[in-house]
Scaffold this motif. Sequence first.
Motif, PDB file in Angstrom:
ATOM      1  N   PHE A  99       0.856  -1.183   0.000  1.00  0.00           N
ATOM      2  CA  PHE A  99       0.000   0.000   0.000  1.00  0.00           C
ATOM      3  C   PHE A  99       0.887   1.226   0.000  1.00  0.00           C
ATOM      4  CE2 PHE A  99       0.633  -1.172   4.412  1.00  0.00           C
ATOM      5  CZ  PHE A  99       0.843   0.021   5.073  1.00  0.00           C
ATOM      6  N   GLU A 100       0.278   2.397  -0.180  1.00  0.00           N
ATOM      7  CA  GLU A 100       1.060   3.626  -0.242  1.00  0.00           C
ATOM      8  C   GLU A 100       0.348   4.727   0.529  1.00  0.00           C
ATOM      9  OE1 GLU A 100      -0.352   5.092  -4.645  1.00  0.00           O
ATOM     10  OE2 GLU A 100       1.286   3.658  -4.512  1.00  0.00           O
ATOM     11  N   TYR A 101       1.029   5.857   0.660  1.00  0.00           N
ATOM     12  CA  TYR A 101       0.425   6.986   1.356  1.00  0.00           C
ATOM     13  C   TYR A 101      -0.915   7.338   0.715  1.00  0.00           C
ATOM     14  CZ  TYR A 101       4.712   7.939   3.973  1.00  0.00           C
ATOM     15  OH  TYR A 101       5.780   7.851   4.819  1.00  0.00           O
ATOM     16  N   GLY A 102      -1.890   7.646   1.544  1.00  0.00           N
ATOM     17  CA  GLY A 102      -3.222   8.000   1.075  1.00  0.00           C
ATOM     18  C   GLY A 102      -4.186   6.832   1.092  1.00  0.00           C
ATOM     19  N   ASP A 103      -3.666   5.605   1.072  1.00  0.00           N
ATOM     20  CA  ASP A 103      -4.529   4.423   1.102  1.00  0.00           C
ATOM     21  C   ASP A 103      -5.142   4.239   2.482  1.00  0.00           C
ATOM     22  OD1 ASP A 103      -3.730   3.937  -1.498  1.00  0.00           O
ATOM     23  OD2 ASP A 103      -2.531   2.170  -1.011  1.00  0.00           O
ATOM     24  N   TRP A 104      -6.302   3.641   2.499  1.00  0.00           N
ATOM     25  CA  TRP A 104      -6.950   3.238   3.738  1.00  0.00           C
ATOM     26  C   TRP A 104      -6.623   1.768   3.982  1.00  0.00           C
ATOM     27  CZ3 TRP A 104     -10.028   6.063   7.098  1.00  0.00           C
ATOM     28  CH2 TRP A 104     -10.307   7.369   6.699  1.00  0.00           C
ATOM     29  N   ILE A 105      -6.367   1.421   5.235  1.00  0.00           N
ATOM     30  CA  ILE A 105      -6.178   0.021   5.607  1.00  0.00           C
ATOM     31  C   ILE A 105      -7.452  -0.396   6.321  1.00  0.00           C
ATOM     32  CG2 ILE A 105      -4.766  -1.653   6.839  1.00  0.00           C
ATOM     33  CD1 ILE A 105      -3.366  -0.118   4.489  1.00  0.00           C
ATOM     34  N   ILE A 106      -8.073  -1.442   5.810  1.00  0.00           N
ATOM     35  CA  ILE A 106      -9.365  -1.906   6.312  1.00  0.00           C
ATOM     36  C   ILE A 106      -9.190  -3.232   7.030  1.00  0.00           C
ATOM     37  CG2 ILE A 106     -11.659  -2.712   5.602  1.00  0.00           C
ATOM     38  CD1 ILE A 106     -11.351  -0.851   3.137  1.00  0.00           C
ATOM     39  N   ARG A 141     -13.630 -10.772   8.546  1.00  0.00           N
ATOM     40  CA  ARG A 141     -12.976 -11.989   9.047  1.00  0.00           C
ATOM     41  C   ARG A 141     -11.668 -11.678   9.759  1.00  0.00           C
ATOM     42  NH1 ARG A 141     -13.780 -16.187   4.034  1.00  0.00           N
ATOM     43  NH2 ARG A 141     -16.037 -16.305   4.154  1.00  0.00           N
ATOM     44  N   GLY A 142     -11.434 -10.398  10.051  1.00  0.00           N
ATOM     45  CA  GLY A 142     -10.216 -10.002  10.744  1.00  0.00           C
ATOM     46  C   GLY A 142      -9.032  -9.797   9.820  1.00  0.00           C
ATOM     47  N   GLU A 143      -9.252  -9.919   8.525  1.00  0.00           N
ATOM     48  CA  GLU A 143      -8.173  -9.723   7.549  1.00  0.00           C
ATOM     49  C   GLU A 143      -7.927  -8.231   7.354  1.00  0.00           C
ATOM     50  OE1 GLU A 143     -11.860  -9.613   4.936  1.00  0.00           O
ATOM     51  OE2 GLU A 143     -11.279 -10.461   6.848  1.00  0.00           O
ATOM     52  N   PHE A 144      -6.745  -7.883   6.887  1.00  0.00           N
ATOM     53  CA  PHE A 144      -6.388  -6.499   6.599  1.00  0.00           C
ATOM     54  C   PHE A 144      -6.091  -6.364   5.116  1.00  0.00           C
ATOM     55  CE2 PHE A 144      -5.254  -7.142  11.024  1.00  0.00           C
ATOM     56  CZ  PHE A 144      -5.869  -6.059  11.624  1.00  0.00           C
ATOM     57  N   TYR A 145      -6.560  -5.264   4.539  1.00  0.00           N
ATOM     58  CA  TYR A 145      -6.267  -5.013   3.132  1.00  0.00           C
ATOM     59  C   TYR A 145      -6.346  -3.523   2.860  1.00  0.00           C
ATOM     60  CZ  TYR A 145     -11.376  -5.054   2.848  1.00  0.00           C
ATOM     61  OH  TYR A 145     -12.713  -4.815   3.051  1.00  0.00           O
ATOM     62  N   PRO A 146      -5.557  -3.036   1.882  1.00  0.00           N
ATOM     63  CA  PRO A 146      -5.587  -1.615   1.538  1.00  0.00           C
ATOM     64  C   PRO A 146      -6.694  -1.295   0.544  1.00  0.00           C
ATOM     65  CG  PRO A 146      -3.855  -2.703   0.308  1.00  0.00           C
ATOM     66  CD  PRO A 146      -4.482  -3.751   1.194  1.00  0.00           C
ATOM     67  N   CYS A 147      -7.074  -0.011   0.537  1.00  0.00           N
ATOM     68  CA  CYS A 147      -8.089   0.479  -0.387  1.00  0.00           C
ATOM     69  C   CYS A 147      -7.702   1.904  -0.786  1.00  0.00           C
ATOM     70  CB  CYS A 147      -9.455   0.460   0.302  1.00  0.00           C
ATOM     71  SG  CYS A 147     -10.827   0.987  -0.735  1.00  0.00           S
ATOM     72  N   LYS A 148      -7.702   2.203  -2.058  1.00  0.00           N
ATOM     73  CA  LYS A 148      -7.379   3.547  -2.532  1.00  0.00           C
ATOM     74  C   LYS A 148      -8.408   4.541  -1.989  1.00  0.00           C
ATOM     75  CE  LYS A 148      -3.785   2.538  -4.909  1.00  0.00           C
ATOM     76  NZ  LYS A 148      -2.525   2.835  -4.262  1.00  0.00           N
TER      77      LYS A 148
END
Length: 86
Positions: A55-62, A66-73
Amino acid sequence: MARYRKKPVEVDAVQWTEAAPMRTLTDFAGGLVILNDVDRDFRVYDRLHDTWVAFEYGDWIIRGIRGEFYPCKADVFAATYEPVKV
């Protein structure tokens, strides 16, 4: 072809910015992040798919349901999510 609507699901999320303290994201993701500010190499561990996701600056980490983590623009996040009143 049928049309589908995304179910209303509440998630926890934090935005990664240059002003955000690294500790905020580390605590949020339970330490499952790599934060190399020198090389701008940022990754979060997606337990659901057993992989590290960049991920990069500005992305949201969700944190998913299910307790998983993933980035979102940021633009996708803004179009998909809205704040929940607590």
